[in-house]
Design a protein around this motif. Structure first.
Motif, PDB file in Angstrom:
ATOM      1  N   SER A 152      28.578 -11.653  30.168  1.00  0.00           N
ATOM      2  CA  SER A 152      29.385 -10.643  30.874  1.00  0.00           C
ATOM      3  C   SER A 152      30.279 -11.260  31.937  1.00  0.00           C
ATOM      4  O   SER A 152      30.326 -10.823  33.077  1.00  0.00           O
ATOM      5  N   GLY A 153      30.981 -12.320  31.523  1.00  0.00           N
ATOM      6  CA  GLY A 153      32.056 -12.841  32.355  1.00  0.00           C
ATOM      7  C   GLY A 153      33.290 -11.973  32.162  1.00  0.00           C
ATOM      8  O   GLY A 153      33.199 -10.817  31.739  1.00  0.00           O
ATOM      9  N   VAL A 154      34.451 -12.514  32.450  1.00  0.00           N
ATOM     10  CA  VAL A 154      35.689 -11.735  32.331  1.00  0.00           C
ATOM     11  C   VAL A 154      35.875 -11.215  30.912  1.00  0.00           C
ATOM     12  O   VAL A 154      36.139 -10.027  30.695  1.00  0.00           O
ATOM     13  N   SER A 155      35.719 -12.086  29.910  1.00  0.00           N
ATOM     14  CA  SER A 155      35.941 -11.640  28.537  1.00  0.00           C
ATOM     15  C   SER A 155      34.890 -10.623  28.114  1.00  0.00           C
ATOM     16  O   SER A 155      35.200  -9.632  27.433  1.00  0.00           O
ATOM     17  N   GLY A 156      33.649 -10.823  28.522  1.00  0.00           N
ATOM     18  CA  GLY A 156      32.605  -9.874  28.174  1.00  0.00           C
ATOM     19  C   GLY A 156      32.853  -8.497  28.759  1.00  0.00           C
ATOM     20  O   GLY A 156      32.679  -7.480  28.083  1.00  0.00           O
ATOM     21  N   ILE A 157      33.285  -8.456  30.005  1.00  0.00           N
ATOM     22  CA  ILE A 157      33.548  -7.163  30.645  1.00  0.00           C
ATOM     23  C   ILE A 157      34.803  -6.520  30.072  1.00  0.00           C
ATOM     24  O   ILE A 157      34.881  -5.298  29.920  1.00  0.00           O
ATOM     25  N   LEU A 158      35.796  -7.326  29.709  1.00  0.00           N
ATOM     26  CA  LEU A 158      36.967  -6.753  29.029  1.00  0.00           C
ATOM     27  C   LEU A 158      36.565  -6.183  27.666  1.00  0.00           C
ATOM     28  O   LEU A 158      37.052  -5.116  27.260  1.00  0.00           O
ATOM     29  N   HIS A 159      35.676  -6.877  26.951  1.00  0.00           N
ATOM     30  CA  HIS A 159      35.182  -6.352  25.679  1.00  0.00           C
ATOM     31  C   HIS A 159      34.460  -5.018  25.900  1.00  0.00           C
ATOM     32  O   HIS A 159      34.638  -4.072  25.121  1.00  0.00           O
ATOM     33  N   ALA A 160      33.651  -4.954  26.947  1.00  0.00           N
ATOM     34  CA  ALA A 160      32.930  -3.714  27.244  1.00  0.00           C
ATOM     35  C   ALA A 160      33.904  -2.586  27.564  1.00  0.00           C
ATOM     36  O   ALA A 160      33.762  -1.462  27.057  1.00  0.00           O
ATOM     37  N   GLN A 161      34.900  -2.874  28.374  1.00  0.00           N
ATOM     38  CA  GLN A 161      35.870  -1.839  28.750  1.00  0.00           C
ATOM     39  C   GLN A 161      36.700  -1.394  27.552  1.00  0.00           C
ATOM     40  O   GLN A 161      36.967  -0.198  27.384  1.00  0.00           O
ATOM     41  N   LEU A 162      37.102  -2.335  26.706  1.00  0.00           N
ATOM     42  CA  LEU A 162      37.903  -1.967  25.545  1.00  0.00           C
ATOM     43  C   LEU A 162      37.075  -1.139  24.568  1.00  0.00           C
ATOM     44  O   LEU A 162      37.567  -0.160  23.995  1.00  0.00           O
ATOM     45  N   ALA A 163      35.814  -1.512  24.372  1.00  0.00           N
ATOM     46  CA  ALA A 163      34.947  -0.748  23.468  1.00  0.00           C
ATOM     47  C   ALA A 163      34.770   0.679  23.977  1.00  0.00           C
ATOM     48  O   ALA A 163      34.805   1.642  23.190  1.00  0.00           O
ATOM     49  N   LYS A 164      34.598   0.826  25.292  1.00  0.00           N
ATOM     50  CA  LYS A 164      34.487   2.178  25.869  1.00  0.00           C
ATOM     51  C   LYS A 164      35.799   2.938  25.711  1.00  0.00           C
ATOM     52  O   LYS A 164      35.804   4.141  25.431  1.00  0.00           O
ATOM     53  N   PHE A 165      36.909   2.234  25.882  1.00  0.00           N
ATOM     54  CA  PHE A 165      38.231   2.837  25.710  1.00  0.00           C
ATOM     55  C   PHE A 165      38.392   3.373  24.285  1.00  0.00           C
ATOM     56  O   PHE A 165      38.990   4.423  24.068  1.00  0.00           O
ATOM     57  N   LYS A 166      37.813   2.640  23.328  1.00  0.00           N
ATOM     58  CA  LYS A 166      37.882   3.060  21.931  1.00  0.00           C
ATOM     59  C   LYS A 166      36.908   4.188  21.614  1.00  0.00           C
ATOM     60  O   LYS A 166      36.984   4.786  20.538  1.00  0.00           O
ATOM     61  N   GLY A 167      35.964   4.438  22.527  1.00  0.00           N
ATOM     62  CA  GLY A 167      35.017   5.518  22.316  1.00  0.00           C
ATOM     63  C   GLY A 167      33.860   5.187  21.412  1.00  0.00           C
ATOM     64  O   GLY A 167      33.370   6.052  20.677  1.00  0.00           O
ATOM     65  N   VAL A 168      33.383   3.924  21.447  1.00  0.00           N
ATOM     66  CA  VAL A 168      32.262   3.557  20.585  1.00  0.00           C
ATOM     67  C   VAL A 168      31.000   4.299  21.017  1.00  0.00           C
ATOM     68  O   VAL A 168      30.912   4.856  22.111  1.00  0.00           O
TER      69      VAL A 168
END
Length: 344
Positions: A169-185
């Motif tokens: 959960s560094g920068v890329s991990g948190i961006l992945h988390a935010q993008l996944a939430k943005f997509k509504g997973v």
């Protein structure tokens, strides 16, 4: 002008370089913000080409334009992609733009950790993006890292009904988390060994955060109706994460290796297990123009919390401190250099 020259993670020197002279089809960018990427502190990746000026997340103001440049003008606020594909080779034609030889051999000079950079013709034509009026330079530095995340999730075919596990959960991990939430997973789970980063993951939208340990598969099942993760995204080069990912992916699922160990590391993979369960192994590298354009659109919505990811803002003279913060992995996340801000 001042530049930060990289020798190794503990030896980054601020030096004087001549101001670049641009050609008639080039532009000169005054760098206002430039992020330190996780890849900038991978010594196995960077030292073989040292000394050099790193930095590939640069946003700023165009200060000079060549006389044959018509699509940009002095004063434009832009983000510059350091690598651009040719759009004509067999790799580009098949959608593998980041495998393009041109992409791997293009760059701006001398690098994003500099007060000014010269943008070559091909980057002006294919890799320069005007920032929307509502986007700051700091936000602009997230276009490239988010674009890499966009590409990774597209290649891994992340869908709304997926439970996504992100290891690291560094920068890329948190961006992945935010993008996944943005997509509504369906669910976003994050695993890390750093308690501070785990708290950050929850702050930025993860549904659950766990420690990366032997019991992780059971923890996933306990919050996911007895199932493992449909998609596992590995955002750390730790070798333990590779083997752990195999135990955390559901049958028919996908493991995306967004980060990888250094080249000398050889890891046995449970191919029989993957074969039996029809597990897909996917990799992604960098970002292509379509990924950058999508990232720019997403950031323009203001639905991702980018501002709070920035934990440190430093002048160019303190680039070494930025590297210390990034390599220590303590209470820091995104470190932004501001090469032309003398007030810091």
């Amino acid at each position: 002008m001042l530049v930060a020259v990289y020798y190794n993670n503990k030896d980054v020197r601020v030096e004087e370089f001549p101001m670049p002279e641009i050609g008639e089809e080039e532009v000169l960018l005054k760098v206002m913000a430039s992020g330190i990427c996780g890849s900038d502190v991978l010594e196995w990746y960077r030292i073989p080409k040292a000394p050099r000026v790193l930095g590939h997340e640069a946003a700023g103001v165009i200060s000079q334009v060549g006389k044959k440049v018509s699509n940009f003008k002095v004063g434009d606020h832009v983000f510059i992609s350091h690598h651009v594909p040719c759009n004509a080779c067999i790799y580009c034609q098949k959608g593998h733009h980041t495998a393009c030889e041109t992409l791997h051999n293009t760059n701006y000079y001398p690098g994003g950790f500099s007060q000014y950079i010269k943008i070559p013709k091909i980057n002006v034509q294919l890799g320069t993006y005007k920032l929307p009026d509502n986007m700051t330079f700091e936000e602009g530095t997230f276009i490239e890292p988010l674009a890499c995340v966009v590409r990774g999730q597209r290649l891994a075919n992340v869908q709304k009904d997926d439970t996504v596990l992100i290891i690291g959960s560094g920068v890329s991990g948190i961006l992945h988390a935010q993008l996944a939430k943005f997509k509504g997973v369906k669910k976003v789970l994050v695993a890390d060994i750093n308690q501070y980063r785990m708290k950050l993951a929850l702050q930025f939208g993860a549904d659950y955060a766990f420690t990366s340990e032997e019991t992780l598969p059971q923890k996933i099942k306990s919050v996911n109706d007895g199932y493992l993760a449909d998609k596992v995204i590995v955002c750390t080069g730790a070798t333990s994460a590779v083997t752990l990912s195999a135990d955390c992916v559901e049958r028919g699922g996908t493991i995306l290796f967004f980060a990888v160990p250094e080249p000398t590391v050889k890891i046995p993979l449970p191919l029989n297990q993957f074969w039996r369960n029809e597990t897909t192994i996917q990799t992604s590298y960098g970002a292509a123009p379509n990924d950058l354009e999508e990232a720019l659109k997403i950031l323009s919505t203001k639905k991702l919390n980018i501002k709070d990811m920035i934990t440190h803002r430093l002048p160019l003279r303190e680039t070494q401190e930025g590297y210390r913060l990034m390599t220590n992995g303590g209470e820091s996340l995104k470190v932004i250099l501001e090469p032309n801000n003398a007030d810091l």
